[in-house]
Design a protein around this motif. Structure first.
Motif, mmCIF file in Angstrom:
data_model
loop_
_atom_site.group_PDB
_atom_site.id
_atom_site.type_symbol
_atom_site.label_atom_id
_atom_site.label_comp_id
_atom_site.label_asym_id
_atom_site.label_seq_id
_atom_site.Cartn_x
_atom_site.Cartn_y
_atom_site.Cartn_z
ATOM 1 N N VAL A 1 49.884 -9.313 -44.223
ATOM 2 C CA VAL A 1 49.332 -8.564 -43.093
ATOM 3 C C VAL A 1 49.029 -9.512 -41.941
ATOM 4 O O VAL A 1 49.358 -9.250 -40.778
ATOM 5 C CB VAL A 1 48.054 -7.800 -43.523
ATOM 6 C CG1 VAL A 1 47.308 -7.276 -42.308
ATOM 7 C CG2 VAL A 1 48.407 -6.659 -44.445
ATOM 8 N N GLY A 2 48.439 -10.658 -42.284
ATOM 9 C CA GLY A 2 48.113 -11.641 -41.256
ATOM 10 C C GLY A 2 49.356 -12.126 -40.533
ATOM 11 O O GLY A 2 49.387 -12.218 -39.304
ATOM 12 N N VAL A 3 50.413 -12.407 -41.312
ATOM 13 C CA VAL A 3 51.661 -12.888 -40.705
ATOM 14 C C VAL A 3 52.235 -11.805 -39.787
ATOM 15 O O VAL A 3 52.670 -12.079 -38.655
ATOM 16 C CB VAL A 3 52.665 -13.282 -41.798
ATOM 17 C CG1 VAL A 3 54.029 -13.546 -41.189
ATOM 18 C CG2 VAL A 3 52.166 -14.504 -42.547
ATOM 19 N N LEU A 4 52.207 -10.561 -40.257
ATOM 20 C CA LEU A 4 52.734 -9.461 -39.433
ATOM 21 C C LEU A 4 51.958 -9.354 -38.125
ATOM 22 O O LEU A 4 52.535 -9.198 -37.052
ATOM 23 C CB LEU A 4 52.653 -8.133 -40.194
ATOM 24 C CG LEU A 4 53.795 -7.856 -41.172
ATOM 25 C CD1 LEU A 4 53.561 -6.538 -41.896
ATOM 26 C CD2 LEU A 4 55.136 -7.804 -40.432
ATOM 27 N N TYR A 5 50.623 -9.443 -38.215
ATOM 28 C CA TYR A 5 49.810 -9.364 -36.998
ATOM 29 C C TYR A 5 50.145 -10.516 -36.061
ATOM 30 O O TYR A 5 50.295 -10.342 -34.849
ATOM 31 C CB TYR A 5 48.315 -9.395 -37.335
ATOM 32 C CG TYR A 5 47.714 -8.014 -37.431
ATOM 33 C CD1 TYR A 5 47.487 -7.273 -36.268
ATOM 34 C CD2 TYR A 5 47.393 -7.444 -38.648
ATOM 35 C CE1 TYR A 5 46.948 -6.012 -36.331
ATOM 36 C CE2 TYR A 5 46.857 -6.183 -38.725
ATOM 37 C CZ TYR A 5 46.638 -5.465 -37.570
ATOM 38 O OH TYR A 5 46.119 -4.206 -37.626
ATOM 39 N N THR A 6 50.266 -11.723 -36.630
ATOM 40 C CA THR A 6 50.554 -12.893 -35.796
ATOM 41 C C THR A 6 51.853 -12.690 -35.026
ATOM 42 O O THR A 6 51.908 -12.846 -33.804
ATOM 43 C CB THR A 6 50.653 -14.142 -36.679
ATOM 44 O OG1 THR A 6 49.472 -14.225 -37.466
ATOM 45 C CG2 THR A 6 50.803 -15.390 -35.828
ATOM 46 N N VAL B 1 44.440 -14.077 -34.341
ATOM 47 C CA VAL B 1 44.319 -12.664 -34.710
ATOM 48 C C VAL B 1 44.773 -12.469 -36.152
ATOM 49 O O VAL B 1 44.103 -11.786 -36.947
ATOM 50 C CB VAL B 1 45.156 -11.784 -33.751
ATOM 51 C CG1 VAL B 1 45.112 -10.343 -34.186
ATOM 52 C CG2 VAL B 1 44.660 -11.935 -32.333
ATOM 53 N N GLY B 2 45.924 -13.085 -36.480
ATOM 54 C CA GLY B 2 46.451 -12.925 -37.839
ATOM 55 C C GLY B 2 45.458 -13.408 -38.880
ATOM 56 O O GLY B 2 45.177 -12.706 -39.862
ATOM 57 N N VAL B 3 44.890 -14.587 -38.658
ATOM 58 C CA VAL B 3 43.929 -15.135 -39.626
ATOM 59 C C VAL B 3 42.737 -14.204 -39.760
ATOM 60 O O VAL B 3 42.257 -13.925 -40.863
ATOM 61 C CB VAL B 3 43.480 -16.541 -39.177
ATOM 62 C CG1 VAL B 3 42.303 -17.020 -40.003
ATOM 63 C CG2 VAL B 3 44.642 -17.513 -39.279
ATOM 64 N N ASP C 1 50.340 -18.838 -26.723
ATOM 65 C CA ASP C 1 50.426 -17.472 -27.257
ATOM 66 C C ASP C 1 50.411 -17.480 -28.775
ATOM 67 O O ASP C 1 49.784 -16.623 -29.409
ATOM 68 C CB ASP C 1 51.702 -16.801 -26.755
ATOM 69 C CG ASP C 1 51.631 -16.558 -25.259
ATOM 70 O OD1 ASP C 1 50.552 -16.784 -24.682
ATOM 71 O OD2 ASP C 1 52.659 -16.157 -24.682
ATOM 72 N N ALA C 2 51.116 -18.476 -29.338
ATOM 73 C CA ALA C 2 51.170 -18.543 -30.801
ATOM 74 C C ALA C 2 49.777 -18.786 -31.366
ATOM 75 O O ALA C 2 49.388 -18.211 -32.393
ATOM 76 C CB ALA C 2 52.128 -19.649 -31.232
ATOM 77 N N ILE C 3 48.981 -19.593 -30.669
ATOM 78 C CA ILE C 3 47.630 -19.870 -31.162
ATOM 79 C C ILE C 3 46.776 -18.601 -31.109
ATOM 80 O O ILE C 3 46.091 -18.250 -32.076
ATOM 81 C CB ILE C 3 46.978 -21.000 -30.331
ATOM 82 C CG1 ILE C 3 47.706 -22.325 -30.643
ATOM 83 C CG2 ILE C 3 45.498 -21.128 -30.657
ATOM 84 C CD1 ILE C 3 47.276 -23.460 -29.744
ATOM 85 N N VAL C 4 46.872 -17.879 -29.990
ATOM 86 C CA VAL C 4 46.123 -16.617 -29.887
ATOM 87 C C VAL C 4 46.554 -15.672 -30.996
ATOM 88 O O VAL C 4 45.735 -15.086 -31.720
ATOM 89 C CB VAL C 4 46.359 -15.963 -28.505
ATOM 90 C CG1 VAL C 4 45.725 -14.588 -28.460
ATOM 91 C CG2 VAL C 4 45.823 -16.844 -27.411
ATOM 92 N N ALA C 5 47.884 -15.538 -31.170
ATOM 93 C CA ALA C 5 48.408 -14.608 -32.174
ATOM 94 C C ALA C 5 47.963 -15.024 -33.567
ATOM 95 O O ALA C 5 47.535 -14.185 -34.371
ATOM 96 C CB ALA C 5 49.928 -14.566 -32.089
ATOM 97 N N ALA C 6 48.017 -16.319 -33.840
ATOM 98 C CA ALA C 6 47.638 -16.783 -35.173
ATOM 99 C C ALA C 6 46.166 -16.530 -35.435
ATOM 100 O O ALA C 6 45.770 -16.166 -36.550
ATOM 101 C CB ALA C 6 47.947 -18.269 -35.312
#
Lengths: 765, 115
Positions: free
Chosen positions: B9-14, A687-689, A680-685
């Motif tokens: 913003v990226g950190v918040l989204y993550t 998206v964040g990137v 999940d963290a990889i998917v979330a990261a």
């Protein structure tokens, strides 16, 4: 013209109501419509040799789709067959299905089919042709599955639909390509453009796609299996759709496009081979059948193969033979199918072995059956004989001798089939049948009598038929004026010899057909491994794929839906950036960062990470509060005081709300394994990137001018307000704000409702 | 500064997405809150950052200063903040109610539509 075509759909819509109104005579009443059409089309007959008549109606002009219709020899021949045979079929159906509770529905579909089929053969626009083509597939599906309570009828209906519509898909692609290559979707222009189309690089794919569509529709090998199964339909449907008209749509299309696509080696090889193989397999299976309808269906497959073969050969004589054969086949096969229906209707048996000696009970039917069977066998002086002579002559001229072998073998077996149908049920020892046989009523007999008589007259007056219809039809297929000179007597020539040979050999085969059946029983095991197995396997695979795919995408877990959605959209974003992002660059610049700003940002990030990682609920709420208030401060620092104020208010409320509610819920549990968390963290990261990258790209790229200048300039003069954000909210974009208030009100009502609900639950306890 | 905010913003989204992917509904709601902050900041940053230029016209003047922040983006975010609050209030009451019925803070146990 438009009324003649689309009016049919109107009549179809009224048919059920008319049926209820007129009761048992509804067949004759509704037959008035095809009779009208027949007269209308007959009115074109005297002038048919003077050229093509075109009718234009705009439909979707922007897409070059016009309702344009053409009447030339080919389309008139088909239109006459469709309306003429349709007339008798409707009357026949009224009697055959009398008292059936769904007879009204039957009329609706049958008449809709008739109009669609007329549309196919009259359309001059490729797209319109395709639309009508698909309509015939759909109506055919509904008619095969007419007895929808019978599982095998449903299966056959679906099979017919899948095969024809699958081919239809290929056809659509082919027609669109053809339209693009030929520069027009009008047949009139395409047919004059044949040389350019044949030399185009896309000629081969166009031909293959269109031929695939035509082959599936006209039940050519290896798609022949759906047609015999389509006999699950009531007999009038088999006689009409699956013998005289719809299955000939593929043949029609090949004939129609012959001037544009035909004449190449590929054309001749493709159509010649498929036609000959279909012819042979069809008639082979026909001899091996015992069910009357099955036998007729397989011999229809044979006829369709013959037509394809003749169009494939493509010489003037072959085309003339194709047109003559088409006419002859429609006449005798329509008649024979209706007679098969009569046998079924009057005796209750569907199998040749269960019938015999019926001549005494129904002499008229027996004679008519004999006449039609003679035409099928191609005996002098029937029209079938004329067609058969031409067939032999065309194949004799073709260099491929194996074609001749196939055709002669086919002709021998055709004679045997004709004898089986024309003799076996009528003469010899009477067999006890389920019902006591009677002579058929006039509504059932009218069609066979007229069609069989026409088959006889056509033979006797072959030159007349030629001059007034078939010459024009052949010319339309050939693309140049042709005069085929049809005659009953061609003199003593090799074709006549072959005719005689097939007749004698066929009769011998009839004499020993039981022995032949036993001797060739081994082919049944072969047939079981035929293309129908492939179809079944394909359908099963389709279901399995659908199941797997549904299980994968429709897991029922929110997180998997989200993951699929997120990963798909992220991939799309990066795909677009990769493909079109040449001018993009990441806007990286840390020089203007002030110390207190940096501290705020780190607080924000630390707060968010804490909120995600903490195991304490209070910690999470506190971290969330930190995030919210930091964001508020950022708003204030970057010139957004209104946002800052709102955010502080909202954040305060949020924290209070969370504290009040969350503490009535249990503490955090560790529900997922570490591996899942990492995933999940990889998917979330990712998206964040992506979001970070998007912001950085966006800062550097401005495609359009901001519309804010107008808001800034007009705030005071038009909005009478000094706070621009306020003016925008309550004036320029006041409707948005109204919507927002509405959302809030809804949320409030929802909250209230849920709290009240709980209070009531408590009271009940 | 843009760069730093973009990273934030990226950190918040993550963190938001990570929380939304959890099985616990409470965490899901926390994720939603982070997500709304993330989206607001995304719009805010993309519209361009301006220091010392609030979108106001000072008393006595008839025109805005030469450099002011983009008021349109701010109006949009303001609407979003308020709607975010509405959604949150609804979600919080909903999960509370759901917990009372299902007696679990685990989405995998919410399988029936009947309870």
């Amino acid at each position: 013209m438009l009324y003649a075509l689309l009016g049919g759909f109107g009549v179809a819509a009224l048919a059920a109501w008319l049926h209820r109104l007129t009761g048992r005579h509804s067949g004759w009443i509704l037959a008035l419509w095809p009779a009208t059409l027949l007269l209308y089309f007959l009115s074109f007959l005297p002038d048919i040799n003077s050229g093509t008549v075109l009718f234009f109606y705009d439909w979707i002009p922007s897409l070059q789709i016009r309702l344009s219709f053409r009447i030339d020899g080919l389309s008139l021949l088909f239109a006459l067959l469709i309306s003429g045979i349709g007339l008798f079929i409707v009357a026949y159906a009224g009697r055959y299905l009398e008292g059936h509770r769904d007879l009204g529905r039957f009329y609706v579909i049958l008449l809709a089919f008739m109009s669609s089929m007329l549309g196919v053969v009259l359309a001059d626009n490729l797209i319109a042709l395709f639309v009508f083509w698909e309509l015939t597939s759909i109506t055919s599906y509904l008619l095969i599955g007419f007895n929808h309570e019978d599982a095998s009828a449903r299966r056959s209906a679906l099979q017919g639909l899948f095969v024809t519509v699958g081919g239809g898909l290929a056809l659509m692609t082919g027609l669109i390509l053809l339209g693009q290559v030929g520069g027009s979707y009008e047949l009139t222009e395409l047919l004059d453009n044949g040389d350019a189309i044949r030399q185009h690089a896309l000629y081969t794919p166009i031909l293959l796609l269109i031929v695939l569509g035509a082959f599936t529709k006209s039940a050519q090998f290896p798609f022949h299996f759906w047609l015999p199964n389509a006999m699950a339909a009531p007999t009038p449907v088999s006689a009409y759709l699956h013998s005289a008209t719809m299955v000939k749509a593929g043949v029609y299309l090949l004939a129609r496009l012959h001037p544009a696509l035909g004449g190449t080696e590929l054309w001749s090889a493709l159509l010649g081979t498929a036609g000959a193989v279909t012819l042979f397999i069809g008639i082979w299976l026909a001899v091996r059948s015992t069910g009357i309808k099955k036998m007729l269906a397989y011999s229809t497959v044979m006829a369709l193969g013959t037509l394809t073969l003749l169009i494939g050969i493509g010489s003037e004589q072959a085309l003339a033979a194709a047109m003559a054969f088409l006419l002859a086949h429609s006449l005798y096969k329509g008649a024979l199918f209706m007679i098969a229906g009569i046998i079924d209707h009057e005796t209750g048996s569907k199998d040749l072995r269960d019938t015999g000696g019926l001549f005494r009970a129904m002499p008229v039917t027996a004679v008519v059956a004999g006449v039609a069977a003679l035409s099928l066998a191609g005996v002098l002086p029937m029209f079938g004989f004329v067609a058969k002579e031409l067939l032999f002559e065309s194949v004799l001229d073709d260099p491929r001798t194996w074609l001749l072998a196939m055709v002669v073998a086919g002709a021998v077996m055709t004679v045997a089939v004709a004898a089986l149908i024309g003799i076996l049920p009528w003469y010899g020892q009477p067999v006890a049948t389920k019902k006591i046989p009677h002579e058929a009523p006039p509504a059932l007999l009218a069609g066979p009598v007229v069609l069989a008589t026409l088959g006889l007259l056509g033979g006797l007056f072959a030159p007349w038929v030629d001059q007034h219809l078939l010459a024009a039809a052949t010319s339309a297929v050939a693309g140049t004026p042709v005069n085929p000179d049809l005659a009953l007597w061609h003199g003593i020539n090799p074709a006549l010899g072959l005719s005689l040979f097939s007749l004698i050999a066929g009769l011998l085969l009839y004499r020993w057909h039981d022995g032949f059946r036993t001797a060739t029983a081994f082919t049944d095991t072969l047939a079981k491994r035929g293309p129908e197995r492939g179809y079944d396997w394909l359908m099963a695979a389709l279901v399995r794929i659908a199941e797997t795919q549904t299980r994968f995408f429709q897991s029922g877990y929110l997180r998997y839906y989200l993951m699929i959605t997120l990963l798909t959209s992220m991939s799309l974003v990066w795909l677009v950036i990769g493909m079109k992002g040449d001018g993009l660059r990441l806007h990286l610049d840390l020089r203007d960062v002030q110390f207190h700003e940096a501290v705020l940002i780190f607080t924000l990030m630390a707060g968010a990470i804490t909120a995600a990682r903490t195991t304490s609920r209070l910690g999470a709420v506190a971290a969330l509060g930190a995030v919210g208030f930091t964001v508020a401060l950022l708003y204030v620092m970057f010139s957004a005081p209104d946002l800052g104020i709102t955010q502080v208010l909202v954040e305060t409320l949020t924290v209070i709300l969370l504290v009040l509610v969350l503490f009535r819920l249990p503490g955090f549990l560790k529900l997922s394994s570490t591996a899942l968390r990492v995933r999940d963290a990889i998917v979330a990261a990712s998206v964040g990137v992506t979001m970070t990258a998007l912001v950085l790209f966006a800062l550097d790229a401005r495609l359009y001018d901001s519309i804010s200048h107008w808001h800034i300039a007009e705030s005071l003069p038009s909005g009478y307000g000094r706070n621009m954000v306020n003016v925008i909210l309550v004036d320029f974009r006041a409707l948005d704000t109204l919507g927002e208030i509405f959302v809030l009100a809804l949320a409030a009502i929802g909250v209230l409702a849920m709290i009240r609900l709980r209070a009531e639950d408590k009271r009940h306890e | 500064m843009n760069t730093l905010l973009a990273i934030a913003v990226g950190v918040l989204y993550t963190t938001a997405i990570y929380m939304i992917l959890r099985r616990s509904i409470v965490k899901l709601v926390i994720g939603l809150m982070l997500l709304s902050n993330a989206a607001n900041l995304l719009i805010f940053t993309s519209a361009g950052l301006t220091r010392h230029g609030p979108p106001l016209i000072v008393e006595g003047s008839t025109e805005a200063a030469a450099v002011v922040a983009d008021p349109l983006a701010q109006a949009l975010i303001l609407t979003a903040i308020v709607i975010g609050l509405g959604v949150l209030a609804f979600a919080v009451v909903l999960i509370h109610r759901a917990y009372e019925v299902v007696k679990a803070d685990d989405m995998d146990q919410m399988k029936d539509t009947d309870t």
